[in-house]
Write a protein that holds these residues in place. Structure first.
Motif, short mmCIF file in Angstrom:
data_model
loop_
_atom_site.label_atom_id
_atom_site.label_comp_id
_atom_site.label_asym_id
_atom_site.label_seq_id
_atom_site.Cartn_x
_atom_site.Cartn_y
_atom_site.Cartn_z
N ARG A 173 0.86 -1.30 -0.12
CA ARG A 173 -0.10 0.02 -0.25
C ARG A 173 0.79 1.43 0.05
NH1 ARG A 173 -5.52 -1.50 -0.92
NH2 ARG A 173 -5.53 -3.70 -0.08
N LEU A 174 2.33 1.25 0.25
CA LEU A 174 3.12 2.49 0.27
C LEU A 174 3.74 2.48 -1.09
CD1 LEU A 174 4.76 1.96 3.58
CD2 LEU A 174 2.58 3.37 3.15
N SER A 175 3.37 1.65 -2.10
CA SER A 175 4.16 1.79 -3.42
C SER A 175 3.93 3.00 -4.11
CB SER A 175 3.35 0.31 -4.27
OG SER A 175 4.07 0.61 -5.63
N GLN A 176 4.98 3.58 -4.54
CA GLN A 176 4.91 4.72 -5.19
C GLN A 176 4.29 4.28 -6.80
OE1 GLN A 176 8.60 6.78 -5.82
NE2 GLN A 176 8.24 8.04 -3.82
N TYR A 177 4.43 3.08 -7.24
CA TYR A 177 3.63 2.83 -8.55
C TYR A 177 2.07 2.80 -8.01
CZ TYR A 177 8.08 1.54 -10.66
OH TYR A 177 9.34 1.84 -11.28
N LEU A 178 1.70 2.54 -7.22
CA LEU A 178 0.22 2.29 -6.65
C LEU A 178 -0.15 3.89 -6.65
CD1 LEU A 178 -1.60 0.38 -3.98
CD2 LEU A 178 -1.87 2.82 -4.11
N ARG A 179 0.73 4.63 -6.15
CA ARG A 179 0.19 6.13 -5.96
C ARG A 179 0.24 6.83 -7.30
NH1 ARG A 179 4.22 8.99 -1.63
NH2 ARG A 179 2.76 10.58 -2.20
N ILE A 180 0.87 6.51 -8.48
CA ILE A 180 0.87 7.33 -9.44
C ILE A 180 -0.35 6.74 -10.23
CG2 ILE A 180 3.18 7.82 -9.58
CD1 ILE A 180 3.88 5.71 -11.82
#
Length: 584
Positions: A74-81
């Motif tokens: 849930r902390l993945s930067q890919y998830l965020r973008i």
């Protein structure tokens, strides 16, 4: 006196910090640039440092920011973008800092390479070292320019298709970095110019020889040649690798995002550049029959020059050295096998695998059974993805609601889609903390399957499904070989039914999606095709009532401008570079 630490500080300030303050260290016991001229090993360190910045040194698993996968991190930067935070300030897809650092190390190396005593006892060997090191530097510089262009080239705020700043010399001050963005075409020309320089210096392949390769003077002694260009230099960048970068650049330049006028000559050029490499391995006949399973024990052992026959796996054009590890498996095995289940393939990707007879599962002729969706499917599905009821490490994985830790979102390390990753993983690795074991792996830079698919795409756009131009094989023939290797039932009736350029385009893109999944292509393929970036990531819930499909994660991209990546905000602020359209 110039200190080498000062040079590194310039690089850090230019690409890693917003401050414009320059610091000059006091003279102390730091290594100075003078050592470069006295110690060949220290000097070569500048070149080796360049190798450490190659973007494909490891797999990024950026598919979790596409319609092919999600992550349970849930902390993945890919998830965020993927869910709406992509910006010039948050961009895990940026290659700006690392690639430009690599270029600056190479440029500094090129500025001193002729003054280093590589072999002071033998002038001829010294000259050969200079030749090789120059060639490697130019080829690596072209590679870094390619990744900068792919990830940051785009339509600027002025409406012009722009590339990225070109640095062909070592920069001494921050002011030197204030280079405006050239046109996209000028960036392509710069890449090709570096590749031409690399070709002048490098052989097609490294390795011991009994005779001299083309381009080397008869005055060169074969023993001297082997000392500099022989077996120990394998996996350094060669002329063949440089030509592959040229072919990849040509495909990028021909793609819809960078070829708004649909210039057919660009497609022809991409096809021909790629064919030059494929023809050298026998064209279609050079397709490795096990190439789609390159990560398994048999193929890794074959590629290991310490235990094998010193012949690299035919599938792999260029790779990193083999290493012992279990980190991939620890990250991606299901929790019942002590893994963290990080990369979760989507239902979207599962549905892209055709039936065993080659027909898409949406076609009635596929005989797809919704109540038994994994039966009679393309064998690549079971090779690449762990689905409910399939085996991993001789263990049946149950991702249904009765599956315990492996069930959908059962625990934080469970799948979010109903699927787990299998591709790139070795089942003979054990990540059980009480009995863990490593196995050999390697990371790939360029596979021949990629080049075959590149050719098929370019050939179809240039000449249609069956056109050959000046070559001896067509897009259809390439796709036929790839699908037959995959295990599609023969004769391939579906492929035979595809007659239009548009239908072949969709088939080629789908084959590329399957063959190259989880190797870092999907994110940028969608963008260079100007495809829809907003397809929601789907999953499956399996219980006593059957299969329920649902949206796991929406993809929050703007199709209006997010086919091009942003320039980092700090570069806009520091150097006044023109940003790509739409990015704030």
């Amino acid at each position: 006196m110039k200190y080498i630490t000062t040079a590194f500080l310039i690089i850090l300030l230019a690409f890693g910090m917003p401050s414009c303050t320059m610091l000059e260290p006091e003279a102390d016991n730091h290594n100075t640039l003078d050592r470069v001229y006295e110690d060949p090993a220290f000097a070569e360190g500048l070149l080796i440092k360049g190798y450490t910045y190659i973007p494909t040194n490891d797999y990024s698993y950026d598919e979790v920011a596409t319609d092919d996968a999600v992550t349970n991190d849930r902390l993945s930067q890919y998830l965020r973008i993927a869910t709406g935070e992509w910006s010039p300030r948050l961009n895990p897809q940026s290659t700006w800092e690392n690639c430009n650092k690599g270029i600056l190390y190479l440029n500094q190396f090129l500025s001193v390479v002729e003054q280093v005593p590589w072999k002071w006892t033998n002038t001829k060997i010294k000259d050969l070292y200079i030749r090789r090191f120059k060639g490697e530097s130019y080829a690596l510089r072209a590679l870094f320019k390619y990744y900068l262009l792919r990830n940051h080239g785009g339509v600027g705020a002025n409406g012009t298709l722009l590339g990225t700043p070109i640095y062909n010399s070592f920069l001494e001050t921050q002011e030197d970095f204030s280079t405006p963005r050239p046109s996209f075409a000028e960036s392509v020309e710069s890449i090709n110019a570096d590749i031409a320089l690399a070709q002048q210096h490098l052989p097609m392949d490294f390795g011991d020889r009994s005779d001299l390769p083309e381009g080397f003077s008869s005055e060169v002694d074969v023993a001297d040649y082997n000392e500099v260009f022989g077996d120990y230099t394998q996996q350094r960048i060669s002329s063949r690798h440089a030509l592959a970068i040229k072919a990849k650049t040509a495909l990028l330049a021909a793609s819809p995002a960078f070829n708004p006028d649909a210039n057919q000559q660009l497609w022809q050029q991409a096809a021909n550049f790629t064919a030059d490499l494929l023809n050298d391995i026998g064209g279609i006949n050079g397709l490795d029959p096990k190439g789609h399973l390159f990560y398994l024990k048999q193929q890794v052992d074959q590629a290991d020059i310490t235990t094998g026959d010193k012949m690299d796996l035919q599938e792999i054009l260029w790779r990193r050295p083999i290493y012992n590890n279990r980190s991939r498996e620890a990250s991606n095995f299901p929790p019942s096998l002590y893994g963290n289940g990080r990369v979760n393939p989507t239902q979207n990707l599962v549905d892209a695998f055709p039936a065993a007879n080659g027909y898409p599962i949406s076609d009635p002729l596929s005989e797809f059974d919704p109540s038994n969706p994994y039966a009679n499917r393309d064998p690549r599905l079971s090779h690449y993805i762990v689905y409910n009821g399939s085996k991993l490490k001789n263990t049946v994985i149950n991702s249904s609601t009765e599956g315990g830790a492996d069930a959908l979102e059962s625990i934080p390390t469970s799948t979010r889609t109903g699927y787990y990753l299998k591709k790139l993983l070795r089942e003979d690795v054990n990540v059980n903390p009480s009995s863990s074991s490593d196995q050999k792996h390697f990371n790939t830079h360029i596979r021949y399957t990629e080049l075959f698919l590149n050719y098929a795409e370019a050939a179809n756009e240039a000449w249609g499904p069956d056109g050959q131009g000046t070559q001896t094989y067509s897009a259809r023939q390439i796709i036929a070989q790839i699908r037959e290797r995959a295990g599609i039932e023969q004769p391939d009736s579906y492929l035979a039914s595809v007659t239009s350029q548009e239908d072949m385009r969709q088939l080629i893109r789908n084959e590329r999606r399957l063959e190259l999944c989880f190797e870092g292509f999907r994110f940028w393929d969608l963008r260079r095709w100007k495809a829809d970036l907003t397809q929601p990531a789907k999953g499956v819930r399996i219980d006593a009532q059957g299969y329920t499909y649902f949206t796991v994660e929406n993809r929050v991209y703007d199709n209006g401008f997010m086919h091009y990546g942003p320039i980092p905000e700090r570069e806009i602020i520091k150097f006044g570079l023109l940003q790509n359209q739409g990015w704030q």
